[in-house]
Design a protein around this motif. Structure first.
Motif, PDB file in Angstrom:
ATOM      1  N   ASN A 160      35.369  -0.194  38.663  1.00  0.00           N
ATOM      2  CA  ASN A 160      35.677  -0.638  39.952  1.00  0.00           C
ATOM      3  C   ASN A 160      36.908  -1.284  39.886  1.00  0.00           C
ATOM      4  O   ASN A 160      37.746  -1.241  40.727  1.00  0.00           O
ATOM      5  N   ASP A 196      44.542  -0.953  31.386  1.00  0.00           N
ATOM      6  CA  ASP A 196      43.728  -0.430  32.619  1.00  0.00           C
ATOM      7  C   ASP A 196      44.353   0.362  33.601  1.00  0.00           C
ATOM      8  O   ASP A 196      43.576   1.102  34.212  1.00  0.00           O
ATOM      9  N   THR A 197      45.551   0.180  33.628  1.00  0.00           N
ATOM     10  CA  THR A 197      46.608   1.067  34.750  1.00  0.00           C
ATOM     11  C   THR A 197      46.771   2.510  34.378  1.00  0.00           C
ATOM     12  O   THR A 197      46.896   3.061  35.056  1.00  0.00           O
ATOM     13  N   ALA A 244      42.874   5.523  34.343  1.00  0.00           N
ATOM     14  CA  ALA A 244      42.710   6.280  35.609  1.00  0.00           C
ATOM     15  C   ALA A 244      43.236   7.470  35.530  1.00  0.00           C
ATOM     16  O   ALA A 244      42.848   8.596  36.032  1.00  0.00           O
ATOM     17  N   SER A 245      44.224   7.812  34.298  1.00  0.00           N
ATOM     18  CA  SER A 245      45.064   9.121  34.430  1.00  0.00           C
ATOM     19  C   SER A 245      44.277  10.062  33.336  1.00  0.00           C
ATOM     20  O   SER A 245      44.447   9.596  32.218  1.00  0.00           O
ATOM     21  N   ARG A 292      44.819   9.520  29.187  1.00  0.00           N
ATOM     22  CA  ARG A 292      43.619   9.415  28.257  1.00  0.00           C
ATOM     23  C   ARG A 292      43.693  10.534  27.182  1.00  0.00           C
ATOM     24  O   ARG A 292      43.391  10.077  26.094  1.00  0.00           O
ATOM     25  N   TYR A 313      36.906   2.907  28.377  1.00  0.00           N
ATOM     26  CA  TYR A 313      38.122   2.396  28.000  1.00  0.00           C
ATOM     27  C   TYR A 313      38.331   3.009  26.448  1.00  0.00           C
ATOM     28  O   TYR A 313      37.520   2.567  25.505  1.00  0.00           O
TER      29      TYR A 313
END
Length: 471
Positions: A2, A54-55, A58-59, A63, A94
């Motif tokens: 989150n 971390d930025t 989400a992609s 990844r 991660y």
């Protein structure tokens, strides 16, 4: 996931299969992720663990790219590339990979301490970088779907921070770091290509890399090496931004790489002593057009090695060294130091040659001081120079001083020289000092030398002393 966790969040946490790695503390943060010092609990050794930033987590495309490039980097088995030990995903999702832990310093830290480096040390470091990049640029072959896939790798983020120096008994050992952001070039397809994303460092990025050109290849790394070389030798950048301080915008770097010509290296303060060859190598790396740079890191490495090899003989490169093999003569030859102790080879520097000669090289043999002959002495052959003529070799033997006649003395016949003739060889006899004749004595003939002719060789022989006749 989150909210992005902080660096302190990872301290003391265990990741990997069977919680193999314990994260101890953060080391650094890069464009692609955060770097931590960790412990491999299975063997009790320190390792380096890198988590995807971390930025970027989400992609899905990023990844996938990260995981693919980690696998390829692990396949780059070079002594000059940091080794990838393991990889995985944390419980929080991660991706990470584990590298060997190196003890030493980055090139960035060294430059902060010493400002500029010598040419020899610079070449030693960059030469090892070239060796590591050579393997990556050649590519690796991996198995895929029952077949094989050849993949070429371009680092894309070469900078002093990613060049690590490990001190050893034999000198500095160089390791290239951070192939995790490398650009993968697949000869068949590029499945993880990000079309509009710049990854790298603007200060060291090639013009075509900043423009995100699809045909990016190994010459982009050569441009980055040119910036690094310039910085190592001059403690400055090629565009004069070091005068303005550290707050240089990314746009300024983009415009400089694309349009600004680099300042000649030897015009930088303290660089006047650098040779033109060193400057030429650096500036060739910095050409805006990739076609005008070195074609490969192997070619760059060869050029770097050439500028550090001492020239043979004199520093005047316009003259070629002459190798002279001394003859087995009894007269002395100049004492010249030679590295070839077994083969008696003397090296001289060519000083001139006959302009009418068609020879590729001219051998000059220094003549010793000619010894004074004594009556009846046999002297060694003594070659003398000649200006013209069709002679293969000319050998002259010095004549003894002709004795003065006394009253009543009968002198031997003395033939006069001839002017021309097609003789293959001419033999001249050197007489010893003539004995005092007695009445009725007949002396031997005494030939004299000739002046010229078309002779292949001239040989002079010395006669032994004539016996004394009896009345």
């Amino acid at each position: 996931m989150n909210s992005p966790p902080s660096s302190n969040f990872w301290n003391g946490r265990f990741v990997g299969d069977n919680q193999r790695y314990r994260i101890d503390r953060p080391i650094a943060a890069g464009g692609m992720g955060e770097v931590f010092l960790a412990t491999d609990t299975r063997v009790g050794q320190q390792v380096v663990l890198k988590l995807l930033k971390d930025t970027l987590v989400a992609s899905p495309e990023m990844r996938k790219r990260f995981e693919r490039e980690v696998a390829i980097s692990a396949a780059l088995q070079s002594d000059h590339i940091v080794k990838i030990i393991d990889c995985g995903v944390t419980p929080e999702g991660y991706p990470f990979y584990v590298m060997e832990y190196l003890r030493g310093q980055t090139l960035r830290h060294l430059l902060l301490c010493e400002k500029r480096l010598s040419v020899e040390r610079t070449v030693s470091i960059i030469s090892q970088v070239c060796q590591g990049l050579h393997l990556a640029h050649q590519g690796v072959t991996l198995q895929k779907d029952g077949g094989h896939e050849h993949i070429q790798v371009v680092h894309r983020d070469l900078k002093p921070d990613n060049i690590f120096l490990v001190p050893t008994d034999l000198g500095e050992w160089v390791k290239i770091l951070d192939f995790g952001v490398a650009k993968i070039r697949n000869q068949s397809s590029d499945q993880t290509h990000l079309t509009h994303t710049f990854i790298g460092t603007f200060r060291y990025a090639a013009p075509e890399q900043i423009q995100n050109k699809e045909n990016l290849d190994s010459r982009a790394d050569i441009y980055s090496l040119g910036i690094i070389l310039y910085e190592m030798l001059s403690a400055a950048d090629p565009f004069g931004f070091h005068i303005q301080g550290n707050n240089i915008s990314e746009a300024s770097w983009v415009l400089a790489h694309a349009y600004e010509p680099p300042k000649p290296l030897r015009e930088q303060p303290g660089c006047e002593h650098l040779s033109a060859e060193v400057e030429a190598v650096v500036l060739k790396c910095l050409q805006k057009n990739p076609n005008h740079r070195f074609a490969s890191v192997a070619e760059l490495n060869q050029a770097l090695q050439a500028i550090t090899q001492p020239a043979l003989g004199s520093t005047n490169t316009s003259q070629k060294p002459i190798i002279v093999h001394p003859q087995s003569h009894s007269y002395p030859v100049p004492a010249v130091e030679s590295s070839q102790s077994d083969a008696e080879t003397i090296i001289f520097q060519q000083t001139g040659y006959n302009q009418e000669s068609n020879d590729d090289s001219v051998t000059q043999i220094p003549q010793p001081i000619e010894p004074q002959p004594t009556p009846g002495e046999v002297l060694p052959p003594h070659p003398s120079p000649y200006a013209s003529g069709n002679y293969d070799s000319v050998t002259q033997i010095p004549q003894p001083i002709e004795p003065q006649p006394t009253p009543g003395e009968v002198l031997p016949p003395h033939p006069s020289p001839y002017a021309s003739g097609n003789h293959d060889s001419v033999t001249q006899l050197l007489q010893p000092e003539a004995p005092q004749p007695t009445p009725g004595e007949v002396l031997p003939p005494h030939p004299s030398p000739y002046a010229s002719g078309n002779h292949d060789s001239v040989t002079q022989l010395l006669q032994p002393e004539a016996p004394q006749p009896t009345p």
